[in-house]
Write a protein that holds these residues in place. Structure first.
Motif, PDB file in Angstrom:
ATOM      1  N   LEU A 166      53.254  46.309  43.043  1.00  0.00           N
ATOM      2  CA  LEU A 166      53.681  46.477  41.654  1.00  0.00           C
ATOM      3  C   LEU A 166      52.781  47.471  40.923  1.00  0.00           C
ATOM      4  O   LEU A 166      53.263  48.325  40.168  1.00  0.00           O
ATOM      5  N   GLU A 167      51.482  47.365  41.138  1.00  0.00           N
ATOM      6  CA  GLU A 167      50.545  48.283  40.492  1.00  0.00           C
ATOM      7  C   GLU A 167      50.811  49.725  40.920  1.00  0.00           C
ATOM      8  O   GLU A 167      50.806  50.645  40.088  1.00  0.00           O
ATOM      9  N   GLN A 168      51.039  49.931  42.215  1.00  0.00           N
ATOM     10  CA  GLN A 168      51.308  51.271  42.723  1.00  0.00           C
ATOM     11  C   GLN A 168      52.606  51.821  42.150  1.00  0.00           C
ATOM     12  O   GLN A 168      52.690  52.988  41.758  1.00  0.00           O
ATOM     13  N   SER A 169      53.627  50.974  42.079  1.00  0.00           N
ATOM     14  CA  SER A 169      54.915  51.399  41.562  1.00  0.00           C
ATOM     15  C   SER A 169      54.814  51.805  40.095  1.00  0.00           C
ATOM     16  O   SER A 169      55.352  52.840  39.683  1.00  0.00           O
ATOM     17  N   LEU A 170      54.108  51.012  39.303  1.00  0.00           N
ATOM     18  CA  LEU A 170      53.955  51.350  37.885  1.00  0.00           C
ATOM     19  C   LEU A 170      53.162  52.638  37.727  1.00  0.00           C
ATOM     20  O   LEU A 170      53.477  53.475  36.869  1.00  0.00           O
ATOM     21  N   SER A 171      52.144  52.821  38.549  1.00  0.00           N
ATOM     22  CA  SER A 171      51.342  54.042  38.476  1.00  0.00           C
ATOM     23  C   SER A 171      52.206  55.273  38.736  1.00  0.00           C
ATOM     24  O   SER A 171      52.079  56.290  38.044  1.00  0.00           O
ATOM     25  N   GLU A 172      53.099  55.183  39.710  1.00  0.00           N
ATOM     26  CA  GLU A 172      53.985  56.311  40.027  1.00  0.00           C
ATOM     27  C   GLU A 172      54.931  56.603  38.876  1.00  0.00           C
ATOM     28  O   GLU A 172      55.210  57.767  38.559  1.00  0.00           O
ATOM     29  N   VAL A 173      55.433  55.557  38.223  1.00  0.00           N
ATOM     30  CA  VAL A 173      56.360  55.749  37.100  1.00  0.00           C
ATOM     31  C   VAL A 173      55.631  56.378  35.919  1.00  0.00           C
ATOM     32  O   VAL A 173      56.177  57.250  35.231  1.00  0.00           O
ATOM     33  N   VAL A 174      54.399  55.974  35.680  1.00  0.00           N
ATOM     34  CA  VAL A 174      53.621  56.558  34.586  1.00  0.00           C
ATOM     35  C   VAL A 174      53.360  58.035  34.859  1.00  0.00           C
ATOM     36  O   VAL A 174      53.432  58.874  33.949  1.00  0.00           O
ATOM     37  N   LEU A 175      53.069  58.380  36.111  1.00  0.00           N
ATOM     38  CA  LEU A 175      52.878  59.789  36.468  1.00  0.00           C
ATOM     39  C   LEU A 175      54.160  60.576  36.254  1.00  0.00           C
ATOM     40  O   LEU A 175      54.134  61.728  35.810  1.00  0.00           O
ATOM     41  N   LEU A 176      55.297  59.948  36.566  1.00  0.00           N
ATOM     42  CA  LEU A 176      56.586  60.600  36.333  1.00  0.00           C
ATOM     43  C   LEU A 176      56.782  60.869  34.849  1.00  0.00           C
ATOM     44  O   LEU A 176      57.234  61.956  34.451  1.00  0.00           O
ATOM     45  N   ASN A 177      56.424  59.924  34.015  1.00  0.00           N
ATOM     46  CA  ASN A 177      56.547  60.114  32.571  1.00  0.00           C
ATOM     47  C   ASN A 177      55.657  61.259  32.100  1.00  0.00           C
ATOM     48  O   ASN A 177      56.063  62.072  31.259  1.00  0.00           O
ATOM     49  N   ASP A 178      54.431  61.330  32.635  1.00  0.00           N
ATOM     50  CA  ASP A 178      53.528  62.424  32.251  1.00  0.00           C
ATOM     51  C   ASP A 178      54.114  63.780  32.622  1.00  0.00           C
ATOM     52  O   ASP A 178      53.991  64.754  31.871  1.00  0.00           O
ATOM     53  N   ALA A 179      54.785  63.832  33.791  1.00  0.00           N
ATOM     54  CA  ALA A 179      55.388  65.093  34.243  1.00  0.00           C
ATOM     55  C   ALA A 179      56.518  65.519  33.306  1.00  0.00           C
ATOM     56  O   ALA A 179      56.625  66.698  32.925  1.00  0.00           O
ATOM     57  N   PHE A 180      57.354  64.562  32.910  1.00  0.00           N
ATOM     58  CA  PHE A 180      58.462  64.902  32.025  1.00  0.00           C
ATOM     59  C   PHE A 180      57.984  65.219  30.617  1.00  0.00           C
ATOM     60  O   PHE A 180      58.567  66.067  29.931  1.00  0.00           O
ATOM     61  N   ARG A 181      56.937  64.614  30.193  1.00  0.00           N
ATOM     62  CA  ARG A 181      56.382  64.926  28.881  1.00  0.00           C
ATOM     63  C   ARG A 181      55.831  66.344  28.874  1.00  0.00           C
ATOM     64  O   ARG A 181      56.026  67.091  27.913  1.00  0.00           O
ATOM     65  N   GLN A 182      55.169  66.714  29.967  1.00  0.00           N
ATOM     66  CA  GLN A 182      54.659  68.076  30.076  1.00  0.00           C
ATOM     67  C   GLN A 182      55.812  69.079  30.100  1.00  0.00           C
ATOM     68  O   GLN A 182      55.728  70.151  29.488  1.00  0.00           O
ATOM     69  N   LEU A 183      56.884  68.704  30.779  1.00  0.00           N
ATOM     70  CA  LEU A 183      58.066  69.570  30.846  1.00  0.00           C
ATOM     71  C   LEU A 183      58.644  69.785  29.443  1.00  0.00           C
ATOM     72  O   LEU A 183      58.998  70.912  29.070  1.00  0.00           O
ATOM     73  N   SER A 184      58.752  68.715  28.688  1.00  0.00           N
ATOM     74  CA  SER A 184      59.287  68.813  27.339  1.00  0.00           C
ATOM     75  C   SER A 184      58.396  69.681  26.452  1.00  0.00           C
ATOM     76  O   SER A 184      58.886  70.493  25.661  1.00  0.00           O
ATOM     77  N   GLU A 185      57.091  69.530  26.587  1.00  0.00           N
ATOM     78  CA  GLU A 185      56.165  70.337  25.791  1.00  0.00           C
ATOM     79  C   GLU A 185      56.294  71.805  26.146  1.00  0.00           C
ATOM     80  O   GLU A 185      56.243  72.675  25.266  1.00  0.00           O
ATOM     81  N   ASN A 186      56.495  72.111  27.423  1.00  0.00           N
ATOM     82  CA  ASN A 186      56.643  73.501  27.848  1.00  0.00           C
ATOM     83  C   ASN A 186      57.923  74.110  27.293  1.00  0.00           C
ATOM     84  O   ASN A 186      57.953  75.300  26.941  1.00  0.00           O
ATOM     85  N   ARG A 187      58.982  73.287  27.222  1.00  0.00           N
ATOM     86  CA  ARG A 187      60.245  73.806  26.694  1.00  0.00           C
ATOM     87  C   ARG A 187      60.147  74.096  25.197  1.00  0.00           C
ATOM     88  O   ARG A 187      60.826  74.976  24.674  1.00  0.00           O
ATOM     89  N   LEU A 188      59.309  73.309  24.510  1.00  0.00           N
ATOM     90  CA  LEU A 188      59.180  73.507  23.058  1.00  0.00           C
ATOM     91  C   LEU A 188      58.144  74.577  22.718  1.00  0.00           C
ATOM     92  O   LEU A 188      58.054  75.004  21.580  1.00  0.00           O
ATOM     93  N   ALA A 189      57.342  74.978  23.733  1.00  0.00           N
ATOM     94  CA  ALA A 189      56.282  75.952  23.466  1.00  0.00           C
ATOM     95  C   ALA A 189      56.867  77.335  23.186  1.00  0.00           C
ATOM     96  O   ALA A 189      57.916  77.705  23.692  1.00  0.00           O
TER      97      ALA A 189
END
Length: 283
Positions: A260-283
């Motif tokens: 469960l800990e590993q799975s949540l960690s992967e999902v949080v990393l996925l969120n960080d990736a999409f947040r970075q993507l969104s920031e790049n699109r708005l830059a």
């Protein structure tokens, strides 16, 4: 008459003071030696007390490492020993034992902390061995459970379930926060050319969060159900419990929590990736 009495008293006091001073001056060497002897005795006693305290500190630390997280029975409750610490002062040392006990709340198992202050054993070397520590704790009302007993297994599983339930509650709160952010961003993305290109990725992230949320909810439910069953089991009279043997491996998978800990960690990393993507699109 009163003045004469006062004068007599003053004179007698002065005379006694002079006699005492003369006595001290006559035997000052003896007084000095007595004072030095007293100081030396106090220093030796203090040094011995410090040495005994350091020795006892080392023994208590070893005992703490030996019994930490050991399942036990204390004050008609089951639990685990969390720590064994030396307290008190040099003259009257004490040993504080902190336990985390299982308690029922609306047919659910929760925990509470119990502190017991014990005197060091008369034979301090007793703290060197596992059996010695167990006997000393037993004398203070804390009985360690046998490794192969059903109570030992039940307490171990209960503590793991409590840890998992607490962790999944926090993880669910984190996932709900991430889901809310993605849902809000998706709502803003519709009709916004700066964000519309990220809608597929945002939807993918939302699906991942929803899937993780379902896994966490299931794990939280299973932990709660197991705690309810363990509550019922530990409520069975002591004379009957040994008959009710069970296989811990079939009831609780110790690897489930790390998955469960590993799975949540992967999902949080996925969120960080999409947040970075969104920031790049708005830059």
């Amino acid at each position: 008459m009163a003045q004469q009495n006062n004068g007599c008293a003053t004179g007698c006091g002065t005379l006694l003071a002079l006699v005492a001073l003369g006595f001290v001056l006559a035997y000052w060497q003896a007084f000095l030696m007595a004072g030095l002897l007293i100081l030396a005795t106090v220093a030796v006693v203090y040094a011995l007390l410090q040495q005994n305290h350091r020795q006892l500190q080392a023994l208590v630390e070893a005992a703490d490492r030996r019994v930490r997280q050991a399942p036990c029975h204390i004050k008609e409750s089951f639990g685990v020993i969390q720590s064994v610490k030396l307290s008190g002062n040099l003259q009257t040392p004490r040993i504080d034992v902190r336990c985390r006990t299982l308690t029922s709340n609306s047919k659910k198992l929760t925990t509470e902390e119990v502190f017991i202050s014990l005197s060091p054993p008369a034979e301090r070397m007793q703290l060197r061995s596992a059996s010695g520590v167990a006997n000393w704790l037993s004398g203070g009302g804390i009985a360690q459970l046998e490794d192969l007993s059903v109570e030992f297994k039940a307490v171990k599983v209960a503590m793991e379930c409590l840890r998992e339930r607490s962790w999944t509650n926090k993880a669910l709160g984190k996932i709900d926060g991430l889901r809310s952010s993605v849902i809000d961003t998706l709502a803003k993305a519709k009709g916004n050319e700066l964000l519309e290109g990220a809608i597929p990725q945002l939807q993918q992230a939302l699906d991942a969060f929803n899937g993780e949320r379902e896994k966490l909810q299931l794990a939280n439910h299973n932990a709660g159900e197991m705690l309810r069953k363990l509550h019922d089991f530990l409520s069975v009279p002591e004379g009957i419990r040994p008959i009710l043997n069970f296989d811990v491996d079939q009831l609780f998978d110790p690897q489930r929590f790390s998955v469960l800990e590993q799975s949540l960690s992967e999902v949080v990393l996925l969120n960080d990736a999409f947040r970075q993507l969104s920031e790049n699109r708005l830059a």
